[in-house]
Design a protein around this motif. Structure first.
Motif, PDB file in Angstrom:
ATOM      1  N   LYS A 118       0.808  -1.219   0.000  1.00  0.00           N
ATOM      2  CA  LYS A 118       0.000   0.000   0.000  1.00  0.00           C
ATOM      3  C   LYS A 118       0.841   1.268   0.000  1.00  0.00           C
ATOM      4  O   LYS A 118       0.287   2.364  -0.023  1.00  0.00           O
ATOM      5  CB  LYS A 118      -0.920   0.005   1.222  1.00  0.00           C
ATOM      6  CG  LYS A 118      -1.959  -1.104   1.220  1.00  0.00           C
ATOM      7  CD  LYS A 118      -2.842  -1.006   2.451  1.00  0.00           C
ATOM      8  CE  LYS A 118      -3.901  -2.106   2.452  1.00  0.00           C
ATOM      9  NZ  LYS A 118      -4.772  -2.038   3.653  1.00  0.00           N
ATOM     10  N   ASN A 119       2.156   1.123   0.037  1.00  0.00           N
ATOM     11  CA  ASN A 119       3.035   2.293   0.126  1.00  0.00           C
ATOM     12  C   ASN A 119       2.691   3.171   1.323  1.00  0.00           C
ATOM     13  O   ASN A 119       2.565   4.390   1.206  1.00  0.00           O
ATOM     14  CB  ASN A 119       2.967   3.126  -1.164  1.00  0.00           C
ATOM     15  CG  ASN A 119       4.109   2.792  -2.117  1.00  0.00           C
ATOM     16  OD1 ASN A 119       4.709   1.726  -2.027  1.00  0.00           O
ATOM     17  ND2 ASN A 119       4.400   3.693  -3.025  1.00  0.00           N
ATOM     18  N   MET A 120       2.516   2.531   2.457  1.00  0.00           N
ATOM     19  CA  MET A 120       2.118   3.241   3.658  1.00  0.00           C
ATOM     20  C   MET A 120       3.099   2.966   4.798  1.00  0.00           C
ATOM     21  O   MET A 120       3.652   1.869   4.912  1.00  0.00           O
ATOM     22  CB  MET A 120       0.725   2.794   4.115  1.00  0.00           C
ATOM     23  CG  MET A 120      -0.385   3.096   3.145  1.00  0.00           C
ATOM     24  SD  MET A 120      -0.798   4.853   3.062  1.00  0.00           S
ATOM     25  CE  MET A 120      -1.484   5.123   4.695  1.00  0.00           C
ATOM     26  N   VAL A 121       3.297   3.970   5.620  1.00  0.00           N
ATOM     27  CA  VAL A 121       4.080   3.836   6.846  1.00  0.00           C
ATOM     28  C   VAL A 121       3.193   4.307   7.990  1.00  0.00           C
ATOM     29  O   VAL A 121       2.451   5.279   7.849  1.00  0.00           O
ATOM     30  CB  VAL A 121       5.366   4.679   6.797  1.00  0.00           C
ATOM     31  CG1 VAL A 121       6.179   4.491   8.081  1.00  0.00           C
ATOM     32  CG2 VAL A 121       6.208   4.291   5.589  1.00  0.00           C
ATOM     33  N   TYR A 122       3.281   3.613   9.125  1.00  0.00           N
ATOM     34  CA  TYR A 122       2.413   3.919  10.249  1.00  0.00           C
ATOM     35  C   TYR A 122       3.229   4.207  11.501  1.00  0.00           C
ATOM     36  O   TYR A 122       4.320   3.682  11.698  1.00  0.00           O
ATOM     37  CB  TYR A 122       1.476   2.744  10.527  1.00  0.00           C
ATOM     38  CG  TYR A 122       0.649   2.343   9.332  1.00  0.00           C
ATOM     39  CD1 TYR A 122       1.013   1.246   8.547  1.00  0.00           C
ATOM     40  CD2 TYR A 122      -0.481   3.063   8.965  1.00  0.00           C
ATOM     41  CE1 TYR A 122       0.264   0.875   7.442  1.00  0.00           C
ATOM     42  CE2 TYR A 122      -1.230   2.700   7.862  1.00  0.00           C
ATOM     43  CZ  TYR A 122      -0.854   1.610   7.099  1.00  0.00           C
ATOM     44  OH  TYR A 122      -1.595   1.257   5.997  1.00  0.00           O
ATOM     45  N   LEU A 123       2.647   5.038  12.350  1.00  0.00           N
ATOM     46  CA  LEU A 123       3.230   5.326  13.655  1.00  0.00           C
ATOM     47  C   LEU A 123       2.142   5.122  14.694  1.00  0.00           C
ATOM     48  O   LEU A 123       1.188   5.897  14.754  1.00  0.00           O
ATOM     49  CB  LEU A 123       3.758   6.763  13.719  1.00  0.00           C
ATOM     50  CG  LEU A 123       4.296   7.215  15.074  1.00  0.00           C
ATOM     51  CD1 LEU A 123       5.545   6.423  15.447  1.00  0.00           C
ATOM     52  CD2 LEU A 123       4.613   8.711  15.062  1.00  0.00           C
ATOM     53  N   GLU A 124       2.297   4.079  15.493  1.00  0.00           N
ATOM     54  CA  GLU A 124       1.374   3.817  16.589  1.00  0.00           C
ATOM     55  C   GLU A 124       1.936   4.449  17.850  1.00  0.00           C
ATOM     56  O   GLU A 124       3.098   4.207  18.195  1.00  0.00           O
ATOM     57  CB  GLU A 124       1.220   2.303  16.796  1.00  0.00           C
ATOM     58  CG  GLU A 124       0.627   1.562  15.625  1.00  0.00           C
ATOM     59  CD  GLU A 124      -0.871   1.402  15.721  1.00  0.00           C
ATOM     60  OE1 GLU A 124      -1.440   0.735  14.860  1.00  0.00           O
ATOM     61  OE2 GLU A 124      -1.468   1.954  16.668  1.00  0.00           O
ATOM     62  N   MET A 125       1.125   5.242  18.519  1.00  0.00           N
ATOM     63  CA  MET A 125       1.587   5.907  19.734  1.00  0.00           C
ATOM     64  C   MET A 125       0.656   5.562  20.878  1.00  0.00           C
ATOM     65  O   MET A 125      -0.572   5.649  20.731  1.00  0.00           O
ATOM     66  CB  MET A 125       1.617   7.423  19.528  1.00  0.00           C
ATOM     67  CG  MET A 125       2.480   7.859  18.345  1.00  0.00           C
ATOM     68  SD  MET A 125       2.579   9.646  18.187  1.00  0.00           S
ATOM     69  CE  MET A 125       0.896  10.013  17.700  1.00  0.00           C
ATOM     70  N   ASN A 126       1.230   5.201  21.990  1.00  0.00           N
ATOM     71  CA  ASN A 126       0.444   4.827  23.168  1.00  0.00           C
ATOM     72  C   ASN A 126       0.867   5.655  24.375  1.00  0.00           C
ATOM     73  O   ASN A 126       1.919   6.288  24.371  1.00  0.00           O
ATOM     74  CB  ASN A 126       0.666   3.333  23.465  1.00  0.00           C
ATOM     75  CG  ASN A 126       0.317   2.457  22.296  1.00  0.00           C
ATOM     76  OD1 ASN A 126      -0.806   2.477  21.804  1.00  0.00           O
ATOM     77  ND2 ASN A 126       1.287   1.691  21.809  1.00  0.00           N
ATOM     78  N   SER A 127       0.027   5.597  25.399  1.00  0.00           N
ATOM     79  CA  SER A 127       0.322   6.308  26.657  1.00  0.00           C
ATOM     80  C   SER A 127       0.743   7.747  26.381  1.00  0.00           C
ATOM     81  O   SER A 127       1.752   8.227  26.907  1.00  0.00           O
ATOM     82  CB  SER A 127       1.424   5.571  27.420  1.00  0.00           C
ATOM     83  OG  SER A 127       1.052   4.245  27.691  1.00  0.00           O
ATOM     84  N   LEU A 128      -0.025   8.409  25.575  1.00  0.00           N
ATOM     85  CA  LEU A 128       0.336   9.764  25.165  1.00  0.00           C
ATOM     86  C   LEU A 128       0.291  10.746  26.333  1.00  0.00           C
ATOM     87  O   LEU A 128      -0.536  10.622  27.245  1.00  0.00           O
ATOM     88  CB  LEU A 128      -0.586  10.231  24.041  1.00  0.00           C
ATOM     89  CG  LEU A 128      -0.284   9.580  22.686  1.00  0.00           C
ATOM     90  CD1 LEU A 128      -1.435   9.794  21.714  1.00  0.00           C
ATOM     91  CD2 LEU A 128       1.009  10.140  22.103  1.00  0.00           C
ATOM     92  N   LYS A 129       1.203  11.718  26.271  1.00  0.00           N
ATOM     93  CA  LYS A 129       1.342  12.729  27.311  1.00  0.00           C
ATOM     94  C   LYS A 129       1.173  14.105  26.669  1.00  0.00           C
ATOM     95  O   LYS A 129       1.399  14.266  25.466  1.00  0.00           O
ATOM     96  CB  LYS A 129       2.726  12.632  27.940  1.00  0.00           C
ATOM     97  CG  LYS A 129       3.107  11.247  28.422  1.00  0.00           C
ATOM     98  CD  LYS A 129       4.567  11.221  28.853  1.00  0.00           C
ATOM     99  CE  LYS A 129       5.000   9.808  29.248  1.00  0.00           C
ATOM    100  NZ  LYS A 129       6.432   9.773  29.648  1.00  0.00           N
ATOM    101  N   PRO A 130       0.835  15.103  27.459  1.00  0.00           N
ATOM    102  CA  PRO A 130       0.709  16.452  26.901  1.00  0.00           C
ATOM    103  C   PRO A 130       1.984  16.910  26.186  1.00  0.00           C
ATOM    104  O   PRO A 130       1.902  17.635  25.184  1.00  0.00           O
ATOM    105  CB  PRO A 130       0.426  17.308  28.138  1.00  0.00           C
ATOM    106  CG  PRO A 130      -0.285  16.381  29.066  1.00  0.00           C
ATOM    107  CD  PRO A 130       0.382  15.053  28.864  1.00  0.00           C
ATOM    108  N   GLU A 131       3.131  16.489  26.654  1.00  0.00           N
ATOM    109  CA  GLU A 131       4.391  16.886  26.012  1.00  0.00           C
ATOM    110  C   GLU A 131       4.614  16.210  24.666  1.00  0.00           C
ATOM    111  O   GLU A 131       5.575  16.528  23.964  1.00  0.00           O
ATOM    112  CB  GLU A 131       5.582  16.618  26.933  1.00  0.00           C
ATOM    113  CG  GLU A 131       5.645  15.216  27.501  1.00  0.00           C
ATOM    114  CD  GLU A 131       5.056  15.141  28.905  1.00  0.00           C
ATOM    115  OE1 GLU A 131       3.987  15.755  29.131  1.00  0.00           O
ATOM    116  OE2 GLU A 131       5.652  14.437  29.740  1.00  0.00           O
ATOM    117  N   ASP A 132       3.734  15.298  24.306  1.00  0.00           N
ATOM    118  CA  ASP A 132       3.796  14.703  22.972  1.00  0.00           C
ATOM    119  C   ASP A 132       3.078  15.556  21.937  1.00  0.00           C
ATOM    120  O   ASP A 132       3.096  15.238  20.739  1.00  0.00           O
ATOM    121  CB  ASP A 132       3.173  13.296  22.982  1.00  0.00           C
ATOM    122  CG  ASP A 132       3.968  12.312  23.824  1.00  0.00           C
ATOM    123  OD1 ASP A 132       3.334  11.474  24.513  1.00  0.00           O
ATOM    124  OD2 ASP A 132       5.217  12.368  23.804  1.00  0.00           O
TER     125      ASP A 132
END
Length: 117
Positions: free
Chosen positions: A75-89
């Protein structure tokens, strides 16, 4: 190569988000793909990279242990999974591609992630 990041938005502290980077054009097998972020008033920093062919990933301190980068060659796709997000993110997240490491030959327009406290 043209890149377009998407998937940003508003999320609460502790939440998760999945960003996508759509690539058009020929992605050479030796290319590295990377996710960067830039918070307001701060310099851009590298979140992590993935080798397009081998799928090897490297993560950096900024979000190490809370992120996962993957790609879908078909699919010519790259993904970024982010967990436990913080305000500084909170930042604009962008994807990049290129032969060099970290990648920087091609850049996509970023997507804003806002983490509320």
């Amino acid at each position: 190569v043209q890149l377009q990041a998407s998937g940003g938005g508003l999320v609460q502290t502790g939440g998760s988000l999945r960003l996508s980077c759509a690539a058009s054009g020929r992605i050479a097998s030796r290319y590295n793909m990377g996710w960067f972020r830039q918070a307001p008033g701060k310099e851009r920093e590298l979140v992590g990279t993935i080798n397009w062919n081998a799928g090897n990933t490297v993560y950096f301190d900024s979000m190490k242990g809370r992120t996962s980068i993957s790609r879908d060659i078909a699919k010519n796709m790259v993904y970024l999974e982010m967990n436990s997000l913080k305000p500084e993110d909170t930042a604009v997240y962008s994807c990049a591609a290129g032969i060099s490491w970290p990648p920087g030959d091609f850049w996509g327009q970023g997507t804003l992630v806002t983490v509320s406290s």
